[in-house]
Design an enzyme around this catalytic site. Structure first.
Site, PDB file in Angstrom:
ATOM      1  N   LYS A 200       0.844  -1.205   0.000  1.00 12.82           N
ATOM      2  CA  LYS A 200       0.000   0.000   0.000  1.00 12.82           C
ATOM      3  C   LYS A 200       0.879   1.255   0.000  1.00 12.82           C
ATOM      4  CE  LYS A 200      -4.523  -1.307   0.957  1.00 12.82           C
ATOM      5  NZ  LYS A 200      -4.866  -2.574   1.458  1.00 12.82           N
TER       6      LYS A 200
ATOM      7  N   LYS B 186      -3.107 -13.074  -7.203  1.00 11.87           N
ATOM      8  CA  LYS B 186      -3.957 -13.599  -6.121  1.00 11.87           C
ATOM      9  C   LYS B 186      -5.420 -13.284  -6.344  1.00 11.87           C
ATOM     10  CE  LYS B 186      -4.928 -12.530  -1.241  1.00 11.87           C
ATOM     11  NZ  LYS B 186      -6.300 -12.811  -1.422  1.00 11.87           N
TER      12      LYS B 186
ATOM     13  N   LYS C  38     -11.061 -11.153  -2.185  1.00  9.32           N
ATOM     14  CA  LYS C  38     -12.370 -10.506  -2.059  1.00  9.32           C
ATOM     15  C   LYS C  38     -12.254  -9.032  -2.411  1.00  9.32           C
ATOM     16  CE  LYS C  38     -13.122 -12.974   2.079  1.00  9.32           C
ATOM     17  NZ  LYS C  38     -12.196 -12.265   2.951  1.00  9.32           N
TER      18      LYS C  38
HETATM   19  P1  ATP Z   1      -9.439  -9.567   1.395  1.00 13.00           P
HETATM   20  O1  ATP Z   1      -9.183  -9.190  -0.044  1.00 13.00           O
HETATM   21  O2  ATP Z   1     -10.535  -8.790   2.015  1.00 13.00           O
HETATM   22  O3  ATP Z   1      -8.166  -9.557   2.228  1.00 13.00           O
HETATM   23  P2  ATP Z   1      -9.154 -12.366   0.911  1.00 13.00           P
HETATM   24  O4  ATP Z   1      -9.845 -12.929  -0.260  1.00 13.00           O
HETATM   25  O5  ATP Z   1      -7.691 -12.102   0.818  1.00 13.00           O
HETATM   26  O6  ATP Z   1      -9.967 -11.072   1.358  1.00 13.00           O
HETATM   27  P3  ATP Z   1      -8.902 -13.219   3.636  1.00 13.00           P
HETATM   28  O7  ATP Z   1     -10.092 -13.107   4.520  1.00 13.00           O
HETATM   29  O8  ATP Z   1      -7.852 -12.160   3.724  1.00 13.00           O
HETATM   30  O9  ATP Z   1      -9.430 -13.348   2.135  1.00 13.00           O
HETATM   31  O10 ATP Z   1      -8.199 -14.617   3.850  1.00 13.00           O
HETATM   32  C1  ATP Z   1      -8.908 -15.749   4.345  1.00 13.00           C
HETATM   33  C2  ATP Z   1      -8.105 -16.998   4.102  1.00 13.00           C
HETATM   34  O11 ATP Z   1      -8.126 -17.324   2.702  1.00 13.00           O
HETATM   35  C3  ATP Z   1      -6.628 -16.872   4.471  1.00 13.00           C
HETATM   36  O12 ATP Z   1      -6.199 -18.094   5.009  1.00 13.00           O
HETATM   37  C4  ATP Z   1      -5.946 -16.606   3.153  1.00 13.00           C
HETATM   38  O13 ATP Z   1      -4.603 -17.030   3.143  1.00 13.00           O
HETATM   39  C5  ATP Z   1      -6.803 -17.455   2.226  1.00 13.00           C
HETATM   40  N1  ATP Z   1      -6.747 -16.920   0.865  1.00 13.00           N
HETATM   41  C6  ATP Z   1      -7.218 -15.723   0.440  1.00 13.00           C
HETATM   42  N2  ATP Z   1      -7.015 -15.583  -0.878  1.00 13.00           N
HETATM   43  C7  ATP Z   1      -6.398 -16.723  -1.290  1.00 13.00           C
HETATM   44  C8  ATP Z   1      -5.928 -17.193  -2.558  1.00 13.00           C
HETATM   45  N3  ATP Z   1      -6.057 -16.457  -3.637  1.00 13.00           N
HETATM   46  N4  ATP Z   1      -5.338 -18.410  -2.606  1.00 13.00           N
HETATM   47  C9  ATP Z   1      -5.202 -19.170  -1.493  1.00 13.00           C
HETATM   48  N5  ATP Z   1      -5.626 -18.795  -0.283  1.00 13.00           N
HETATM   49  C10 ATP Z   1      -6.211 -17.581  -0.179  1.00 13.00           C
HETATM   50 MG    MG Z   2      -6.680 -11.048   2.431  1.00 18.10          MG
END
Ligand code: ATP
Ligand code: MG
Length: 352
Positions: free
Chosen positions: A116, A203, A206
């Site tokens: 960031k 990656k 969300k």
């Molecule tokens: P945000 O974008 O809001 O951070 P996110 O999709 O990264 O959401 P998190 O809530 O941060 O999701 O992560 C929840 C779990 O899912 C964590 O264990 C994280 O490592 C896993 N995770 C998130 N995105 C991925 C991905 N693309 N591949 C594998 N694991 C993931």
């Molecule tokens: Mg995340």
């Protein structure tokens, strides 16, 4: 004497709907560990969700929806302790205590913060440093989440590897300064997954809006997969391996996500068949997308059904959240009290 039961902890931010990265990076391990009879603590990280919002957001509503999805995937709130981070406010107390021994320089090396900062430095309109204390301190709060239940293992995706290492560092620093108090968790395994985004980004996330969601219906799945960028023709793979860990990074990014998903949801022979077609340099992406869409929908149709089951209601979720907050609180308070005592402020004399 029997060996102590292994303690598992992991959380997901209620920042949107669960996607396939969340499922294969985290949730499927939650399920396996629950089935293995481990002592599992799975929480919804609603405090953590606040680190990136810029306007009022229905985090509570998203929390309930996420938990209905957990249940639909097979997480059992009687077997695992499933709770809301903010229902365990002593986590914030532990985070404050840990913050006292955490250097700012150490936190500035956190990848989320660093990324960031880099973006800001490249933005000519940005003035000063508008990033929040909460964002900088995210790894301290995450350390508190992990350390408060004395976790041995933290099943997370590869993107969270560094945060778990930071929690290990913080625990070790605490112990060397104040005596053995905190239990240091194990590092994340090298086999942790990072699912690419549907847009070809490194990656799926969300917050990146590049997700295939666990509750997407067959029409949406097909539409989203058709939109995955696959304009590049297959190029020689420069490996004989069929292992998706080896193969996927060598593919153009959009193609990589399709193969990774195929390896996760389809039978192995389907994945191998498409890999052979890739090696032959055929033009087959349309066929690949349709086949993958079919397997994805086969995979998630039962999840969607269970999500919509008449007993999977917000009221049922609230009931198990209350019950499970009661189960985790004594464990957490014991840790916080031991840290207070070790640091010298003594045990609390009153708690609301
Ligand atoms: P945000 O974008 O809001 O951070 P996110 O999709 O990264 O959401 P998190 O809530 O941060 O999701 O992560 C929840 C779990 O899912 C964590 O264990 C994280 O490592 C896993 N995770 C998130 N995105 C991925 C991905 N693309 N591949 C594998 N694991 C993931
Ligand atoms: Mg995340």
């Amino acid at each position: 004497m029997a060996a102590a039961q292994e303690v598992i902890l992991s959380g997901i931010r209620p920042t949107g709907r669960l996607h396939y990265g969340n499922y294969f990076g985290a949730l499927r391990h939650f399920l396996r560990l629950q089935e293995e009879g481990k002592r599992c603590y799975y929480f919804v990280a609603d405090y953590h969700a606040l680190t990136t919002i810029t306007e009022p957001t229905d985090i509570y509503g998203q929390t309930i929806e996420m938990l209905r999805t957990y249940v639909a995937c097979g997480l059992d709130p009687r077997a695992s302790v499933i709770y809301r981070q903010s229902d365990l406010p002593c986590t914030a107390e532990l985070s404050l205590l840990l913050g006292m021994i955490t250097n700012i320089g150490f936190l500035e090396r956190g990848t989320t913060y660093k990324d960031k900062m880099t973006k800001l430095q490249e933005d000519p309109r940005a003035e000063g440093n508008p990033l929040s204390f909460g964002l900088l301190g995210y790894p301290v709060l995450m350390a508190a989440d992990i350390l408060i239940v004395r976790a041995d293992k933290v099943p997370v995706g590869d993107d969270q590897r560094q945060h778990v290492e930071m929690a290990m560092d913080i625990a070790q620093r605490f112990n060397s300064r104040f005596g053995e108090t905190l239990h240091v968790p194990q590092a994340v395994g090298r086999d942790a997954l990072r699912l690419p985004g549907l847009d070809g980004a490194a990656k799926m996330g969300k917050s990146e809006h590049n997700t295939l969601d666990l509750l997407d219906d067959p029409k949406t799945v097909l539409k989203k997969l058709k939109g995955v960028p696959t304009t590049t023709d297959p190029e020689p793979l420069d490996t004989d391996s069929n292992d998706p860990d080896v193969v996927v990074p060598k593919m153009p990014p959009g193609v990589g996500v399709l193969y990774r998903l195929l390896s996760l949801v389809a039978p192995e022979e389907v994945y191998l068949d498409f890999l052979e077609r890739y090696r032959k340099g055929e033009k087959f992406y349309g066929d690949l997308k349709k086949t993958l869409a079919g397997h994805v929908s086969e995979f998630n149709t039962p999840i969607i059904e269970r999500y919509n089951a008449p007993d999977n209601t917000p009221a049922a979720v609230e009931e198990f959240l209350r019950e499970n907050a009661r189960r985790v609180t004594p464990v957490a308070l014991e840790t916080v009290e031991s840290c207070r005592a070790a640091m010298g402020i003594g045990h609390s004399l009153y708690r609301a």
